[in-house]
Design an enzyme around this catalytic site. Structure first.
Site, PDB file in Angstrom:
ATOM      1  N   SER A  14     -23.709 -12.027 -13.869  1.00  0.00           N
ATOM      2  CA  SER A  14     -23.745 -12.891 -12.701  1.00  0.00           C
ATOM      3  C   SER A  14     -23.238 -14.289 -13.059  1.00  0.00           C
ATOM      4  O   SER A  14     -22.138 -14.423 -13.590  1.00  0.00           O
ATOM      5  CB  SER A  14     -25.163 -12.893 -12.132  1.00  0.00           C
ATOM      6  OG  SER A  14     -25.199 -13.454 -10.855  1.00  0.00           O
TER       7      SER A  14
ATOM      8  N   ASP B  49     -21.178  -4.801  -4.897  1.00  0.00           N
ATOM      9  CA  ASP B  49     -21.989  -5.947  -5.309  1.00  0.00           C
ATOM     10  C   ASP B  49     -22.102  -6.966  -4.179  1.00  0.00           C
ATOM     11  O   ASP B  49     -21.093  -7.465  -3.695  1.00  0.00           O
ATOM     12  CB  ASP B  49     -21.350  -6.606  -6.541  1.00  0.00           C
ATOM     13  CG  ASP B  49     -22.309  -7.511  -7.291  1.00  0.00           C
ATOM     14  OD1 ASP B  49     -23.009  -8.305  -6.630  1.00  0.00           O
ATOM     15  OD2 ASP B  49     -22.340  -7.439  -8.528  1.00  0.00           O
TER      16      ASP B  49
ATOM     17  N   HIS C 137     -26.207  -5.395  -7.612  1.00  0.00           N
ATOM     18  CA  HIS C 137     -25.638  -6.523  -8.342  1.00  0.00           C
ATOM     19  C   HIS C 137     -25.491  -6.163  -9.817  1.00  0.00           C
ATOM     20  O   HIS C 137     -26.470  -5.882 -10.496  1.00  0.00           O
ATOM     21  CB  HIS C 137     -26.558  -7.729  -8.171  1.00  0.00           C
ATOM     22  CG  HIS C 137     -26.032  -8.990  -8.770  1.00  0.00           C
ATOM     23  ND1 HIS C 137     -24.690  -9.318  -8.772  1.00  0.00           N
ATOM     24  CD2 HIS C 137     -26.672 -10.018  -9.391  1.00  0.00           C
ATOM     25  CE1 HIS C 137     -24.530 -10.497  -9.348  1.00  0.00           C
ATOM     26  NE2 HIS C 137     -25.718 -10.926  -9.745  1.00  0.00           N
TER      27      HIS C 137
END
Length: 515
Positions: free
Chosen positions: A228, A454, A484
């Protein structure tokens, strides 16, 4: 959360049970003349995490009985004055479990946010990386401004309860004024309580910390796993220190070419896609979907719920009520992982019957609120780092003009994410740039893993990261999945490719697709 510049791209830190912490400095420790790269870390048993890290108990022993170890790394408060005041950065590690003759070094993790505590997250997911531990010491840390590492402090727990209950999608002038006033009060509290550290929490500062960490850990190269926001941090590191990049993986990839406005719009599209996929999945099963007869019906009922909550909240976790803002936040949290979809279904069922507890629990998880009503500093750190990084400052009039575009991207999340752009408008520290520079000519190959489903870091960002890293650096791998990130989906194809590179140096063929 109601109004960061972006929905936090850190489902990992928002959803785990927070398990560990470490003692570290939280301000200036005084001027020093030592060579910080020559310092020796004192690894000790890990205590229970601080409240800023999320609270809870000390991490459980690793499989086989080995204990997690914690230490403090001393780093300059201001990298432009490396001989000035210092801060302590909290570290945690699991020593390698395999044959010492095959030991590669340390593998440093950043799980995202920005604002997530790596010291609490790594133990929660430690077993997921057991294979990598055979040849690496697994290491993570609280980046500066986070957890035990000179944490940013803003409002207190009672004030945060009110802040997260406010209407984050104003419908008229009075509600807009209230939102802007509350945002200014929050930002002023950050400046008052953390004035010294606010200018020092940019991603470039954290990247310099990682290179110091590399040296102190005794590694000639930084072997890195960024997830991320951790992919943005990794890209900035590669730009600043391309020759020091070892084997690196970026998973759940931030688009480094976007402004904060473009990132928010991309997230609106991403969360809408995830909601569409949830609705299709629920209504395609053999048994009846309890929250709608068709995919469109599911979305229509959710929209009606949120519309009703705007004027009439329902009981949540007493004495708090489930507001429209908290419900939207909880729904977003549940879309970070397909594993959470069952909680979303149950939460919606309950909310339709007037019980908002599950959606509020999901919202609390996103905001870093524990069951005892205390908050970690993830929200404060998230805003502080984003606002220090992002140069644009958006006005309420600008947001108002952009609402149609955001609503077109997502009828459900558009307003929520558009109004989040005002978070940095009155921030005390100017933003560094429109977007990060991740060009990394001369770097070793970096494996870039994009997930087509995602919500928080839309799939297109992986290709943008590959292009921005430069020729012969980024190697793209696609995972056709949901949620994610990709590695923690347990997809064997993804894990085989990632493990093959990190453990054996085998670079996958560019364009590999896993499903």
């Amino acid at each position: 959360m109601p109004n960061p510049p972006r929905l936090r791209a850190a489902a990992l830190t928002a959803s785990v049970v927070l398990l560990s912490s470490v003692l570290a400095g939280c301000g200036g420790d005084g001027a020093q003349d030592e060579d910080l790269s020559a310092q020796t870390l004192s690894w000790k048993e890990c205590p229970a995490p601080s409240q800023a890290e999320g609270g809870g108990g000390a991490p459980s022993p690793l499989p086989g009985g080995d204990e997690w170890q914690c230490a403090t790394l001393k780093a300059p408060l201001d990298w432009d004055e490396p001989k000035g005041d210092t801060i302590g950065l909290a570290l945690i590690r699991a020593k390698a479990s395999g044959d010492k003759s095959k030991h590669i070094g340390s593998l440093v993790f950043n799980f995202g946010g920005p604002g997530g505590s790596g010291v609490t997250t790594l133990p929660a997911f430690g077993t997921d990386y057991a294979k990598l531990r055979t040849r690496y010491d697994l290491v993570s840390f609280d980046p500066r401004g986070v957890g035990r590492s000179a944490p940013v402090e803003c409002e207190n727990d009672q004030q945060l309860d009110a802040y997260f209950q406010q209407d984050a999608t104003p419908d008229d002038a009075a509600e807009r004024t209230e939102l802007l006033d509350n945002t200014r009060k929050f930002n002023a509290a950050c400046e008052k309580n953390s004035k010294k550290v606010l200018p020092q929490v940019r991603t470039t500062d954290a990247a310099r910390d990682m290179d110091l960490m590399r040296q102190v850990l005794g590694d000639t190269k930084l072997h890195y796993f960024g997830i991320s926001y951790g992919t943005e941090l990794g890209g900035v590191y590669a730009h600043l220190f391309p020759k020091n990049v070892g084997r690196a993986v970026f998973d759940g990839v931030v688009d480094p070419t976007q402004t904060s406005e473009q990132g928010s719009l991309g997230q609106a599209e991403g969360f809408q896609l995830a909601l569409d996929n949830f609705a299709k999945d629920c209504t395609s099963k053999v048994e009846d979907c309890p929250v709608g007869d068709t995919a469109q019906d599911v979305k229509d009922r959710i929209a009606k719920l949120l519309e009703d909550l705007d004027s009439k909240p329902i009981p949540g976790i007493l004495p708090r009520q489930l507001t429209q803002t908290a419900a939207t936040n909880g729904i977003a949290q549940s879309l970070y992982s397909k594993d959470f979809w069952e909680y979303l279904t149950e939460g919606l069922e309950q909310a339709y019957d007037g019980d908002g507890r599950i959606l509020m629990l999901l919202s609390d998880s996103m905001n870093g609120r524990s069951e005892n009503g205390e908050y970690s500093n993830i929200s404060a750190a998230n805003i502080a780092i984003n606002c220090a990084d992002d140069k644009p400052r958006y006005t309420a009039d600008f947001v108002q003009e952009k609402l149609p575009e955001f609503r077109a991207a997502s009828p459900l999340f558009g307003d929520f994410l558009a109004w989040g752009m005002v978070s940095c408008t009155d921030w005390a520290v100017p933003g560094a740039a429109d977007h990060p520079d991740v060009s990394a000519a001369g770097s070793a190959p970096i494996l870039v893993v994009g997930n087509t489903g995602d919500p928080a870091t839309p799939y297109e960002g992986a290709r943008k990261m590959v292009d921005a890293l430069g020729k012969d650096v980024g190697v793209e791998l696609t995972y056709k999945g949901q949620g994610h990130g990709a590695y923690d989906s347990k997809n064997k194809c993804v894990q085989s490719a990632v493990n093959g590179y990190l453990l054996d140096g085998k670079v996958p063929t560019a364009g590999t697709v896993c499903s």
